[in-house]
Write a protein that holds these residues in place. Structure first.
Motif, PDB file in Angstrom:
ATOM      1  N   VAL A 142       9.627  -8.774 -10.995  1.00 60.78           N
ATOM      2  CA  VAL A 142       8.343  -9.485 -11.072  1.00 60.78           C
ATOM      3  C   VAL A 142       7.270  -8.475 -11.488  1.00 60.78           C
ATOM      4  O   VAL A 142       7.431  -7.271 -11.298  1.00 60.78           O
ATOM      5  CB  VAL A 142       7.951 -10.141  -9.727  1.00 60.78           C
ATOM      6  N   PRO A 143       6.151  -8.947 -12.050  1.00 65.35           N
ATOM      7  CA  PRO A 143       5.082  -8.018 -12.443  1.00 65.35           C
ATOM      8  C   PRO A 143       4.466  -7.306 -11.238  1.00 65.35           C
ATOM      9  O   PRO A 143       4.321  -7.883 -10.158  1.00 65.35           O
ATOM     10  CB  PRO A 143       4.050  -8.936 -13.114  1.00 65.35           C
ATOM     11  N   VAL A 144       4.112  -6.054 -11.447  1.00 63.87           N
ATOM     12  CA  VAL A 144       3.382  -5.259 -10.458  1.00 63.87           C
ATOM     13  C   VAL A 144       1.960  -5.088 -10.981  1.00 63.87           C
ATOM     14  O   VAL A 144       1.757  -4.583 -12.093  1.00 63.87           O
ATOM     15  CB  VAL A 144       4.054  -3.887 -10.232  1.00 63.87           C
ATOM     16  N   LEU A 145       0.982  -5.511 -10.188  1.00 64.63           N
ATOM     17  CA  LEU A 145      -0.422  -5.519 -10.623  1.00 64.63           C
ATOM     18  C   LEU A 145      -1.220  -4.444  -9.883  1.00 64.63           C
ATOM     19  O   LEU A 145      -1.265  -4.446  -8.649  1.00 64.63           O
ATOM     20  CB  LEU A 145      -1.063  -6.885 -10.355  1.00 64.63           C
ATOM     21  N   ARG A 146      -1.819  -3.545 -10.653  1.00 75.10           N
ATOM     22  CA  ARG A 146      -2.658  -2.487 -10.075  1.00 75.10           C
ATOM     23  C   ARG A 146      -4.121  -2.779 -10.392  1.00 75.10           C
ATOM     24  O   ARG A 146      -4.489  -2.910 -11.552  1.00 75.10           O
ATOM     25  CB  ARG A 146      -2.265  -1.119 -10.643  1.00 75.10           C
ATOM     26  N   PRO A 147      -4.980  -2.905  -9.368  1.00 76.39           N
ATOM     27  CA  PRO A 147      -6.387  -3.240  -9.617  1.00 76.39           C
ATOM     28  C   PRO A 147      -7.196  -2.028 -10.062  1.00 76.39           C
ATOM     29  O   PRO A 147      -6.780  -0.873  -9.873  1.00 76.39           O
ATOM     30  CB  PRO A 147      -6.866  -3.741  -8.254  1.00 76.39           C
ATOM     31  N   LYS A 148      -8.358  -2.295 -10.647  1.00 78.32           N
ATOM     32  CA  LYS A 148      -9.250  -1.210 -11.062  1.00 78.32           C
ATOM     33  C   LYS A 148      -9.820  -0.468  -9.862  1.00 78.32           C
ATOM     34  O   LYS A 148      -9.945   0.749  -9.873  1.00 78.32           O
ATOM     35  CB  LYS A 148     -10.393  -1.774 -11.921  1.00 78.32           C
ATOM     36  N   ASP A 149     -10.211  -1.228  -8.833  1.00 75.24           N
ATOM     37  CA  ASP A 149     -10.792  -0.633  -7.634  1.00 75.24           C
ATOM     38  C   ASP A 149      -9.676  -0.392  -6.628  1.00 75.24           C
ATOM     39  O   ASP A 149      -9.086  -1.329  -6.097  1.00 75.24           O
ATOM     40  CB  ASP A 149     -11.856  -1.565  -7.042  1.00 75.24           C
ATOM     41  N   LEU A 152       3.572  -8.582  -7.332  1.00 78.61           N
ATOM     42  CA  LEU A 152       3.251  -7.671  -6.234  1.00 78.61           C
ATOM     43  C   LEU A 152       1.975  -6.920  -6.595  1.00 78.61           C
ATOM     44  O   LEU A 152       1.908  -6.276  -7.648  1.00 78.61           O
ATOM     45  CB  LEU A 152       4.390  -6.673  -6.001  1.00 78.61           C
ATOM     46  N   ARG A 153       0.957  -7.006  -5.739  1.00 72.54           N
ATOM     47  CA  ARG A 153      -0.286  -6.272  -5.945  1.00 72.54           C
ATOM     48  C   ARG A 153      -0.202  -4.956  -5.175  1.00 72.54           C
ATOM     49  O   ARG A 153       0.246  -4.945  -4.025  1.00 72.54           O
ATOM     50  CB  ARG A 153      -1.476  -7.119  -5.505  1.00 72.54           C
ATOM     51  N   VAL A 154      -0.634  -3.881  -5.795  1.00 73.74           N
ATOM     52  CA  VAL A 154      -0.403  -2.551  -5.222  1.00 73.74           C
ATOM     53  C   VAL A 154      -1.705  -1.771  -5.109  1.00 73.74           C
ATOM     54  O   VAL A 154      -2.662  -1.989  -5.853  1.00 73.74           O
ATOM     55  CB  VAL A 154       0.608  -1.750  -6.076  1.00 73.74           C
ATOM     56  N   ASP A 155      -1.720  -0.860  -4.149  1.00 79.58           N
ATOM     57  CA  ASP A 155      -2.839   0.056  -3.981  1.00 79.58           C
ATOM     58  C   ASP A 155      -2.323   1.296  -3.272  1.00 79.58           C
ATOM     59  O   ASP A 155      -1.137   1.402  -2.964  1.00 79.58           O
ATOM     60  CB  ASP A 155      -3.984  -0.604  -3.189  1.00 79.58           C
ATOM     61  N   GLY A 156      -3.217   2.251  -2.995  1.00 80.51           N
ATOM     62  CA  GLY A 156      -2.806   3.512  -2.396  1.00 80.51           C
ATOM     63  C   GLY A 156      -2.604   4.575  -3.450  1.00 80.51           C
ATOM     64  O   GLY A 156      -2.483   4.293  -4.649  1.00 80.51           O
ATOM     65  N   GLY A 157      -2.550   5.835  -3.004  1.00 79.33           N
ATOM     66  CA  GLY A 157      -2.482   6.963  -3.929  1.00 79.33           C
ATOM     67  C   GLY A 157      -1.317   6.922  -4.895  1.00 79.33           C
ATOM     68  O   GLY A 157      -1.478   7.164  -6.096  1.00 79.33           O
ATOM     69  N   THR A 164       0.852  -1.186   0.000  1.00 79.32           N
ATOM     70  CA  THR A 164       0.000   0.000   0.000  1.00 79.32           C
ATOM     71  C   THR A 164       0.887   1.234   0.000  1.00 79.32           C
ATOM     72  O   THR A 164       1.645   1.459   0.953  1.00 79.32           O
ATOM     73  CB  THR A 164      -0.933   0.008   1.229  1.00 79.32           C
ATOM     74  N   TYR A 165       0.806   2.027  -1.056  1.00 79.18           N
ATOM     75  CA  TYR A 165       1.620   3.233  -1.195  1.00 79.18           C
ATOM     76  C   TYR A 165       0.811   4.432  -0.709  1.00 79.18           C
ATOM     77  O   TYR A 165       0.084   5.065  -1.475  1.00 79.18           O
ATOM     78  CB  TYR A 165       2.034   3.449  -2.657  1.00 79.18           C
TER      79      TYR A 165
END
Length: 530
Positions: free
Chosen positions: A462-469, A440-445, A268-269
């Motif tokens: 490795v791939p970094v995955l950003r979700p739609k929500d 790595l799954r990511v979220d935050g601003g 979480t960034y």
């Protein structure tokens, strides 16, 4: 099955409420700010009454904004800022002191004195013993020293504590008490952040409560993350709504990101970075300066036992008694966690202190004005370095500048510093975990910054995955409540996470090594100079 989940998301600077429909889609959000107070250096407090008033106001607002009735709501989910503490009168529900927030450092000397002390006739020091029992570090970041401080500085409260007239709890406990009109309970993920909870025995530690001089009578009852937290008291809504799920904010984000299998990790960034990796049902104490924490505790799905024979059930019961992470059919998942103190806060510093940009989102365009940060490295130790270094004595610096250095180079170095710190923590996680990191799954601003996410993927390999929500924290708690209530099923869980963009690593191994070598030289020098 029609219905809605009301997710209450109580954060450090605001209270929010989000309504999710029967497909786990957010349909409405309400938000109100809360006020942080800093009466002295190192003190960070909030008015517990304001926390409650803003949260319940958002709950009513979001239902009205959606054009719904409380009778349409199936259940409530709660996610909250962790480690923050409220102490209140158990009969009246009146807070007896300001809430002490997780950022508070007033007990730093107290923790240091404890660390320097011994455990009497124990063979190991308190710091080591704390890690063995709780998976955490002896640090003012966690709740125990905050509770000790309150009892020491409010003698009248301490006198009443032993008689059962006083209640103390984290923010989830405070909200549940107010929502239900008297339930004094806590979710296991929040309990695991207090420095008082035995993550192996799944119980409050008598040993640590005695060491911190905290009467166990004032502590809440610990429940699984999808436990029976009670129903809202009569008159609060048009019907009494059950509370079906509670998770600390970072654990909620891990669940919301769908990191249900060992080895899956999210970052979480936000102001800082909070990285958690699911390590499965066996707690492993970190050997590389990370934390071990409870990710969640869930009831086993009924279909896993409904077809068992009597003999199978007996054997299953024997295994449960032999396995400390499975009690009465409730499974516990653990996580490794690393905290980076400065992430988005670095960009805020460029904006507010240096005036390089007008808005935080402008940093990406500024950084793209140059192809490289060249030799510039920004070491963002404005409040020391967090995991895996844990050095509060390190100071921030910018090195490698030349006559040709521009603010674009510094902006790019600032973004790179966020990725470098994340790399250090995740490498430590890899050393502690037997499960290799595959994504790595990511979220935050700051996860919306494409330049940063690409650089992060390049460093990690490795791939970094950003979700739609990106409202992952509230969604994680809502998903757990929906699963508990029967509104959602496993298919809903799978479909709720959809990728917006995958950042594939494309940097050469040689170039990657050059970047990491540049960062490590600066880190090594900073550590040796003190």
């Amino acid at each position: 099955m029609a219905g809605y989940i009301l997710a209450l998301d109580q954060g450090t600077t605001s209270s929010r409420a989000i309504l999710y429909d029967d497909h786990a889609r957010p349909i409405e959000i309400a938000q109100q700010p809360t006020t942080l107070q800093t009466p002295k250096a190192g003190y960070v407090e909030q008015d517990a009454r304001q926390i409650w008033q803003t949260q319940i106001s958002c709950a009513h607002d979001v239902i009205n904004q959606a054009g719904l009735l409380a009778t349409d709501v199936t259940s409530i989910a709660i996610t909250n800022q962790r480690e923050s503490i409220v102490i209140w009168d158990k009969q009246t529900g009146t807070p007896l002191a300001p809430a002490i927030i997780w950022q508070d450092r007033r007990t730093a000397k107290y923790c240091q004195d404890l660390a320097n002390d011994s455990m009497g006739n124990m063979s190991v020091g308190l710091s080591k013993r704390v890690q063995q029992i709780t998976g955490l570090r002896l640090d003012p970041y966690f709740s125990a020293s905050k509770i000790s401080w309150l009892l020491e500085h409010y003698p009248k409260i301490k006198a009443r504590a032993a008689t059962g007239q006083i209640a103390v709890g984290t923010i989830d406990s405070w909200l549940i008490y107010q929502l239900t009109g008297g339930e004094h309970v806590i979710d296991v993920t929040n309990a695991s952040r207090t420095l008082l909870y035995d993550i192996h025995k799944l119980a409050w530690s008598e040993e640590l409560c005695a060491r911190f001089d905290i009467p166990m009578a004032i502590l809440p009852k610990v429940l699984p993350s999808d436990g029976e937290f009670g129903k809202t008291k009569k008159g609060l809504f048009a019907k009494q709504i059950p509370i079906h799920a509670v998770l600390g904010d970072q654990q909620a984000a891990l669940f919301g990101q769908g990191c249900l299998d060992p080895g899956m990790a999210k970052n979480t960034y936000g102001t800082g970075c909070f990285m958690l990796m699911n390590i499965g049902q066996t707690p492993k104490l970190s050997e590389h300066q990370l934390l071990t924490t409870i990710a969640w505790q869930r009831k086993e799905p009924i279909n896993r036992v409904e077809n068992l024979s009597i003999s199978d059930i007996v054997q299953s019961g024997k295994r449960m008694l032999q396995t400390p992470t499975s009690f009465f059919g409730r499974e516990v998942n653990y996580a490794l966690e690393g905290s980076v103190f400065m992430a988005g806060a670095i960009v805020q510093w460029l904006r507010d202190n240096l005036g390089m940009i007008k808005q935080s989102c402008d940093v990406e365009d500024l950084a793209r004005q140059v192809e490289s940060s060249e030799d510039v490295v920004l070491l963002p130790a404005f409040t020391g370095l967090g995991a895996p270094y844990w050095r509060s004595d390190i100071h921030a610096s910018i090195s490698g500048m030349s006559r040709g250095t521009t603010k674009a180079h510094i902006a790019r170095a600032a973004l790179e510093a966020i990725a470098f710190q994340t790399y250090d923590v995740l490498i430590a996680m890899q050393k502690d975990s037997p499960h290799p990191l595959t994504e790595l799954r990511v979220d935050g601003g700051a996860a919306n910054n494409d330049l940063l996410m690409q650089f992060q993927a390049d460093l990690l390999g490795v791939p970094v995955l950003r979700p739609k929500d990106t409202e992952i924290t509230a969604k994680g708690a809502a998903l757990l409540a929906g699963l508990k209530s029967g509104l959602y099923d496993d298919q809903t869980m799978k479909e709720s996470w959809q990728v917006d963009r995958i950042f594939e690593p494309n940097m050469s191994a040689e170039r990657r090594a050059q970047h990491l070598d540049k960062w490590q030289r600066v880190i090594t020098k900073a550590l040796m100079d003190i």
